[in-house]
Design a protein around this motif. Structure first.
Motif, mmCIF file in Angstrom:
data_model
loop_
_atom_site.group_PDB
_atom_site.id
_atom_site.type_symbol
_atom_site.label_atom_id
_atom_site.label_comp_id
_atom_site.label_asym_id
_atom_site.label_seq_id
_atom_site.Cartn_x
_atom_site.Cartn_y
_atom_site.Cartn_z
ATOM 1 N N ILE A 75 38.593 59.846 72.610
ATOM 2 C CA ILE A 75 38.789 61.366 72.878
ATOM 3 C C ILE A 75 39.526 61.309 74.117
ATOM 4 N N MET A 76 40.373 62.501 74.385
ATOM 5 C CA MET A 76 41.016 62.826 75.630
ATOM 6 C C MET A 76 40.419 64.174 76.040
ATOM 7 N N LEU A 77 40.165 64.263 77.298
ATOM 8 C CA LEU A 77 40.268 65.483 78.143
ATOM 9 C C LEU A 77 41.153 65.865 78.980
ATOM 10 N N GLU A 78 41.833 67.084 78.978
ATOM 11 C CA GLU A 78 42.747 67.290 79.817
ATOM 12 C C GLU A 78 42.441 68.250 80.892
ATOM 13 N N CYS A 79 43.040 68.138 82.159
ATOM 14 C CA CYS A 79 42.825 68.841 83.288
ATOM 15 C C CYS A 79 44.102 69.221 84.119
ATOM 16 N N VAL B 157 41.486 56.925 83.054
ATOM 17 C CA VAL B 157 42.275 57.943 83.508
ATOM 18 C C VAL B 157 43.699 57.987 83.378
ATOM 19 N N SER B 158 44.470 58.976 83.370
ATOM 20 C CA SER B 158 45.972 58.995 83.558
ATOM 21 C C SER B 158 46.267 60.307 84.340
ATOM 22 N N ARG B 159 47.235 59.751 85.483
ATOM 23 C CA ARG B 159 47.487 60.954 86.321
ATOM 24 C C ARG B 159 49.073 61.265 85.890
ATOM 25 N N GLN B 160 49.379 62.079 85.105
ATOM 26 C CA GLN B 160 50.719 62.303 84.586
ATOM 27 C C GLN B 160 51.683 62.964 85.594
ATOM 28 N N ALA B 161 51.062 63.770 86.467
ATOM 29 C CA ALA B 161 51.806 64.562 87.562
ATOM 30 C C ALA B 161 50.771 65.112 88.521
ATOM 31 N N GLN B 162 51.386 65.488 89.532
ATOM 32 C CA GLN B 162 50.209 66.014 90.646
ATOM 33 C C GLN B 162 49.263 67.010 90.025
ATOM 34 N N ALA B 163 50.079 67.691 89.110
ATOM 35 C CA ALA B 163 48.877 68.884 88.576
ATOM 36 C C ALA B 163 48.046 68.328 87.529
ATOM 37 N N LYS B 164 48.283 67.194 86.654
ATOM 38 C CA LYS B 164 47.549 66.952 85.395
ATOM 39 C C LYS B 164 46.958 65.375 85.545
ATOM 40 N N PHE B 165 45.536 65.639 85.140
ATOM 41 C CA PHE B 165 44.772 64.475 85.560
ATOM 42 C C PHE B 165 44.021 64.445 84.229
ATOM 43 N N SER B 166 44.011 63.516 83.060
ATOM 44 C CA SER B 166 43.380 63.438 81.986
ATOM 45 C C SER B 166 42.075 61.933 81.825
ATOM 46 N N LEU B 167 41.205 62.561 81.503
ATOM 47 C CA LEU B 167 40.194 61.492 81.128
ATOM 48 C C LEU B 167 40.123 61.152 79.732
ATOM 49 N N SER B 168 39.930 59.888 79.554
ATOM 50 C CA SER B 168 39.909 59.243 77.812
ATOM 51 C C SER B 168 38.658 58.458 77.870
ATOM 52 N N LEU B 169 38.093 58.717 76.763
ATOM 53 C CA LEU B 169 36.899 57.859 76.330
ATOM 54 C C LEU B 169 37.539 57.076 75.155
ATOM 55 N N GLU B 170 37.732 55.868 75.495
ATOM 56 C CA GLU B 170 38.226 54.830 74.518
ATOM 57 C C GLU B 170 37.722 54.884 73.071
ATOM 58 N N SER B 171 36.329 54.595 72.970
ATOM 59 C CA SER B 171 35.442 54.466 71.912
ATOM 60 C C SER B 171 34.021 55.308 72.429
ATOM 61 N N ALA B 172 33.835 56.605 71.936
ATOM 62 C CA ALA B 172 32.965 57.568 72.414
ATOM 63 C C ALA B 172 31.650 56.852 71.898
ATOM 64 N N ILE B 173 30.509 57.009 72.579
ATOM 65 C CA ILE B 173 29.252 56.524 72.293
ATOM 66 C C ILE B 173 28.254 57.800 72.483
ATOM 67 N N PRO B 174 26.959 58.150 72.047
ATOM 68 C CA PRO B 174 26.341 59.112 72.046
ATOM 69 C C PRO B 174 25.934 59.087 73.601
ATOM 70 N N ASN B 175 25.592 58.295 74.165
ATOM 71 C CA ASN B 175 25.299 58.607 75.598
ATOM 72 C C ASN B 175 26.175 59.120 76.752
ATOM 73 N N GLN B 176 27.313 59.141 76.097
ATOM 74 C CA GLN B 176 28.639 59.951 76.847
ATOM 75 C C GLN B 176 28.566 61.275 76.643
ATOM 76 N N THR B 177 27.549 61.960 75.795
ATOM 77 C CA THR B 177 27.280 63.323 75.477
ATOM 78 C C THR B 177 26.859 63.971 76.877
ATOM 79 N N ALA B 178 27.917 64.954 77.286
ATOM 80 C CA ALA B 178 27.510 65.576 78.751
ATOM 81 C C ALA B 178 28.441 66.565 78.926
ATOM 82 N N LEU B 179 28.440 67.101 80.096
ATOM 83 C CA LEU B 179 29.156 68.393 80.427
ATOM 84 C C LEU B 179 30.179 67.612 81.497
ATOM 85 N N TYR B 180 31.329 67.577 81.217
ATOM 86 C CA TYR B 180 32.463 67.079 82.161
ATOM 87 C C TYR B 180 33.339 68.023 82.870
#
Lengths: 114, 113
Positions: A19-23, A66-89
């Protein structure tokens, strides 16, 4: 338009999926952060970045990247998601060079891992 | 390691009351102390930020104070309103260029009419 945006806002996935979350931010800040929030546990820092070439682990980085693609973009990845990563990010930004160092938060991504 | 504690964890008050939320931190070498508001399922909104050299900040009905020597900050809300119902979090910012805030778990406030 919001200064700090996060996509997706909600995501349901299965155990083992990547999973990838983007900011993205329009504030021009150098510093960006990823937090997770769990009921009763407050906010915990996952990763933070002081500029494009400077990325640091927070207190709970295991299972995340994580990956910082540019000053304005910062992505978070879960390589292999597991149930205890259920949360608000949350993604946040700050600018230590400013007159104050207020943190600005995105609206959050609610992630559910089944 | 910095630890931030917020007391009480939950608070329910009638409209119009003046109230105080407490935040304590274990390491007094902080860069600043920030108070946030969070509505259910939403992000955090900064309310007040007190630099380490300051003693208090005010915004409207909100007043936040900082006593570094005792490791305490308080958020005072005057004449509370139902619209103030939310969770309030404090965050102690680390000293120096590696500013990293440590958050408390928050105080959940309900103001009933």
């Amino acid at each position: 338009d919001a200064d700090v945006t996060q996509t997706p806002r909600n995501r349901i996935t299965k155990t083992g999926k990547r999973i990838m979350l983007e900011c993205s931010q329009t504030k021009g800040h150098d510093r960006m952060y990823w937090y997770r929030q769990d009921p009763g546990l407050g906010l915990r820092l996952i990763y933070y970045s002081f500029d494009v070439k400077d990325i640091n682990k927070g207190e709970i980085s295991d299972g995340y990247s994580v990956s910082r693609q540019a000053q304005a973009k910062f992505s978070l990845s879960l390589e292999s998601a597991i149930p205890n990563q259920t949360a608000l990010y949350f993604c946040a930004t700050s600018d230590l060079q400013g007159p104050t160092d207020t943190q600005y938060f995105g609206p959050g991504t609610r992630l559910t891992v089944l | 390691k910095q630890e931030v504690t917020q007391i009480p964890a939950a608070l329910s008050v009638p409209e119009g009351e003046n109230l105080v939320l407490n935040c304590s931190f274990t390491d007094s070498a902080i860069y600043n102390l920030q108070w946030f508001r969070q509505d259910p399922g939403k992000g955090l909104t900064s309310l007040l930020l007190i630099q380490s050299s300051q003693r208090e900040q005010t915004s409207g009905r909100l007043n936040a104070s900082l006593d570094k020597s005792s490791g305490r900050s308080t958020l005072y809300i005057a004449a509370s309103q139902p619209g103030d119902s939310a969770t309030y979090l404090c965050a102690a910012g680390g000293r120096g260029g590696s500013y990293i805030p440590t958050f408390g778990r928050g105080t959940s406030l309900i103001v009933h009419p």
